[in-house]
Design a protein around this motif. Structure first.
Motif, PDB file in Angstrom:
ATOM      1  N   TRP A  89     -13.646  12.971  55.310  1.00 21.35           N
ATOM      2  CA  TRP A  89     -12.586  12.331  56.082  1.00 21.35           C
ATOM      3  C   TRP A  89     -12.682  10.825  55.883  1.00 21.35           C
ATOM      4  CZ3 TRP A  89      -9.029  15.067  59.085  1.00 21.35           C
ATOM      5  CH2 TRP A  89      -9.286  16.442  59.203  1.00 21.35           C
ATOM      6  N   THR A  90     -11.543  10.180  55.824  1.00 19.50           N
ATOM      7  CA  THR A  90     -11.505   8.724  55.781  1.00 19.50           C
ATOM      8  C   THR A  90     -11.248   8.211  57.189  1.00 19.50           C
ATOM      9  OG1 THR A  90     -10.711   8.670  53.501  1.00 19.50           O
ATOM     10  CG2 THR A  90     -10.351   6.700  54.833  1.00 19.50           C
ATOM     11  N   VAL A 123      -8.721   3.464  65.921  1.00 22.14           N
ATOM     12  CA  VAL A 123      -9.465   4.330  64.992  1.00 22.14           C
ATOM     13  C   VAL A 123      -8.509   5.371  64.420  1.00 22.14           C
ATOM     14  CG1 VAL A 123     -11.407   5.923  64.689  1.00 22.14           C
ATOM     15  CG2 VAL A 123     -11.598   4.009  66.301  1.00 22.14           C
ATOM     16  N   TRP A 124      -8.309   5.329  63.104  1.00 20.52           N
ATOM     17  CA  TRP A 124      -7.373   6.219  62.421  1.00 20.52           C
ATOM     18  C   TRP A 124      -8.130   7.139  61.465  1.00 20.52           C
ATOM     19  CZ3 TRP A 124      -1.839   5.835  62.808  1.00 20.52           C
ATOM     20  CH2 TRP A 124      -1.410   4.853  63.708  1.00 20.52           C
ATOM     21  N   LEU A 125      -7.589   8.332  61.265  1.00 20.32           N
ATOM     22  CA  LEU A 125      -8.291   9.391  60.559  1.00 20.32           C
ATOM     23  C   LEU A 125      -7.372  10.058  59.551  1.00 20.32           C
ATOM     24  CD1 LEU A 125     -11.063  10.984  60.817  1.00 20.32           C
ATOM     25  CD2 LEU A 125      -9.796  12.574  62.307  1.00 20.32           C
ATOM     26  N   ALA A 126      -7.909  10.386  58.360  1.00 17.80           N
ATOM     27  CA  ALA A 126      -7.146  11.138  57.355  1.00 17.80           C
ATOM     28  C   ALA A 126      -8.101  12.042  56.594  1.00 17.80           C
ATOM     29  CB  ALA A 126      -6.435  10.199  56.388  1.00 17.80           C
ATOM     30  N   PRO A 127      -7.646  13.244  56.221  1.00 19.06           N
ATOM     31  CA  PRO A 127      -8.518  14.142  55.463  1.00 19.06           C
ATOM     32  C   PRO A 127      -8.722  13.650  54.033  1.00 19.06           C
ATOM     33  CG  PRO A 127      -6.331  15.096  55.702  1.00 19.06           C
ATOM     34  CD  PRO A 127      -6.350  13.854  56.534  1.00 19.06           C
ATOM     35  N   GLY A 128      -9.916  13.919  53.492  1.00 21.80           N
ATOM     36  CA  GLY A 128     -10.220  13.531  52.127  1.00 21.80           C
ATOM     37  C   GLY A 128     -10.710  12.099  52.025  1.00 21.80           C
ATOM     38  N   GLN A 146     -10.196  -8.649  56.654  1.00 22.16           N
ATOM     39  CA  GLN A 146     -11.423  -8.974  57.355  1.00 22.16           C
ATOM     40  C   GLN A 146     -11.498  -8.326  58.736  1.00 22.16           C
ATOM     41  OE1 GLN A 146     -11.893 -13.229  57.439  1.00 22.16           O
ATOM     42  NE2 GLN A 146     -11.540 -13.451  55.231  1.00 22.16           N
ATOM     43  N   HIS A 147     -10.362  -7.829  59.203  1.00 18.19           N
ATOM     44  CA  HIS A 147     -10.318  -7.166  60.512  1.00 18.19           C
ATOM     45  C   HIS A 147     -10.264  -5.641  60.374  1.00 18.19           C
ATOM     46  CE1 HIS A 147      -9.516 -11.014  62.548  1.00 18.19           C
ATOM     47  NE2 HIS A 147      -8.735 -11.290  61.519  1.00 18.19           N
ATOM     48  N   VAL A 148     -10.452  -5.128  59.167  1.00 16.92           N
ATOM     49  CA  VAL A 148     -10.336  -3.692  58.904  1.00 16.92           C
ATOM     50  C   VAL A 148     -11.639  -3.184  58.302  1.00 16.92           C
ATOM     51  CG1 VAL A 148      -9.064  -1.898  57.660  1.00 16.92           C
ATOM     52  CG2 VAL A 148      -7.850  -3.931  58.508  1.00 16.92           C
ATOM     53  N   GLU A 149     -12.124  -2.053  58.817  1.00 15.97           N
ATOM     54  CA  GLU A 149     -13.310  -1.384  58.263  1.00 15.97           C
ATOM     55  C   GLU A 149     -12.908   0.037  57.879  1.00 15.97           C
ATOM     56  OE1 GLU A 149     -15.910  -3.154  57.834  1.00 15.97           O
ATOM     57  OE2 GLU A 149     -15.491  -4.849  59.176  1.00 15.97           O
ATOM     58  N   VAL A 150     -13.404   0.504  56.731  1.00 13.75           N
ATOM     59  CA  VAL A 150     -13.044   1.835  56.231  1.00 13.75           C
ATOM     60  C   VAL A 150     -14.317   2.577  55.825  1.00 13.75           C
ATOM     61  CG1 VAL A 150     -11.613   3.135  54.627  1.00 13.75           C
ATOM     62  CG2 VAL A 150     -10.893   0.851  55.326  1.00 13.75           C
ATOM     63  N   PHE A 151     -14.407   3.853  56.194  1.00 11.39           N
ATOM     64  CA  PHE A 151     -15.573   4.667  55.888  1.00 11.39           C
ATOM     65  C   PHE A 151     -15.127   6.027  55.364  1.00 11.39           C
ATOM     66  CE2 PHE A 151     -16.324   2.012  59.588  1.00 11.39           C
ATOM     67  CZ  PHE A 151     -17.512   1.346  59.283  1.00 11.39           C
ATOM     68  N   THR A 152     -15.932   6.624  54.501  1.00  7.39           N
ATOM     69  CA  THR A 152     -15.822   8.046  54.191  1.00  7.39           C
ATOM     70  C   THR A 152     -16.876   8.761  55.020  1.00  7.39           C
ATOM     71  OG1 THR A 152     -15.062   7.639  51.943  1.00  7.39           O
ATOM     72  CG2 THR A 152     -15.960   9.816  52.418  1.00  7.39           C
ATOM     73  N   ALA A 153     -16.473   9.759  55.780  1.00 10.76           N
ATOM     74  CA  ALA A 153     -17.377  10.382  56.751  1.00 10.76           C
ATOM     75  C   ALA A 153     -17.292  11.899  56.679  1.00 10.76           C
ATOM     76  CB  ALA A 153     -17.019   9.903  58.158  1.00 10.76           C
ATOM     77  N   TYR A 154     -18.378  12.540  57.126  1.00  8.09           N
ATOM     78  CA  TYR A 154     -18.443  13.993  57.264  1.00  8.09           C
ATOM     79  C   TYR A 154     -18.829  14.293  58.705  1.00  8.09           C
ATOM     80  CZ  TYR A 154     -18.299  14.256  52.171  1.00  8.09           C
ATOM     81  OH  TYR A 154     -17.912  14.144  50.855  1.00  8.09           O
TER      82      TYR A 154
END
Length: 260
Positions: A89-90, A123-128, A146-154
């Motif tokens: 998930w992103t 906090v926003w979520l998308a599959p893949g 600079q105000h945005v953080e993005v992660f790939t998570a399980y």
């Protein structure tokens, strides 16, 4: 935005206010409402205004073009492939100050178009595993990233359906798909439209509204009998039937109302 995406992406012509009025009159929008809408889109940075004599002309801004390209890709070229890699998930988090109000609005709009759902505030979520660089590139303000953080998570828990239900209301969305079928899978849809140009604009706008609310979830996370595929086929069939006459009519309007 539907009109710009369908007819103005390549050349991006400058069109007189009367041209916008002529197009939107075909779907029952008054001249006054059209003027207000064009003005509002200009204030938001989606359109640019120029003048020739006393007449005002409008074309899509660079920001507007980027937004429309995303919409067109999702509307007409989405392959519907399963999100990859499986189980990923992103997660995108942001907190933009009031000085970036315009960028905050565009970011939320773009995330919705890219099938992100709001898990909780900011906090926003998308599959893949998703590349969000194109989304951030649409934002006009300097330093927004600079105000945005993005992660790939399980997820570290088994209740993924619960997480999905907290992010997307699938029962309500399924009902919207069925409403789309009830409105369009009939002999004479949208009788209020004056011609195929009007019908095609209403069709594409209605379909886009559905896509904006539709997560690209893996099939295993969707309820049985999910109606999206049936609706998509109906949309493509109707669009192809309306397109020839719609294209011809818009070409005539453009020839009359574009800047010389």
């Amino acid at each position: 935005m539907t009109m710009l995406g369908r007819y103005c992406l390549e050349e991006n012509p400058e069109i007189a206010t009367a041209g916008y009025i002529d197009v939107l009159a075909r779907i029952g929008v008054s001249a006054h409402a059209t003027r207000l809408t064009v003005s509002r889109m200009t204030e938001r940075g989606l359109l640019e205004r120029s003048r020739q004599g006393r007449a005002a002309y409008f074309r899509a801004s660079e920001v507007g073009l980027r937004v429309v390209r995303v919409q067109q890709q999702r509307t007409f070229h989405d392959t519907g492939e399963e999100p990859q890699p499986p189980g990923a998930w992103t997660v995108l988090c942001f907190s933009l100050p009031e000085t970036h109000r315009k960028e905050r609005h565009l970011l939320r709009r773009s995330l919705a178009w890219e099938s992100f759902g709001l898990l909780r505030d900011g906090v926003w979520l998308a599959p893949g595993e998703r590349d969000v660089s194109a989304i951030l590139a649409q934002l006009p303000g300097a330093g927004v990233d600079q105000h945005v953080e993005v992660f790939t998570a399980y997820p570290k828990f088994e209740d993924v359906p619960g997480m999905i239900s907290r992010t997307w209301h699938l029962d309500e969305l399924a009902e919207r798909y069925h409403r789309f079928l009830r409105s369009w899978d009939v002999p004479d849809p949208v009788p209020e439209a004056l011609d195929d140009l009007g019908r095609d604009l209403i069709l594409a706008s209605a379909w886009r509204q559905l896509l904006r609310e539709t997560p690209r979830l893996p099939a295993g996370h969707l309820p049985d009998g999910w109606p999206a595929a049936r609706c998509h086929e109906l949309f493509r069939t109707l669009h192809e039937s309306y397109r020839p006459d719609a294209d011809r009519r818009f070409a005539g309007i453009l020839a009359e109302h574009r800047m010389s």
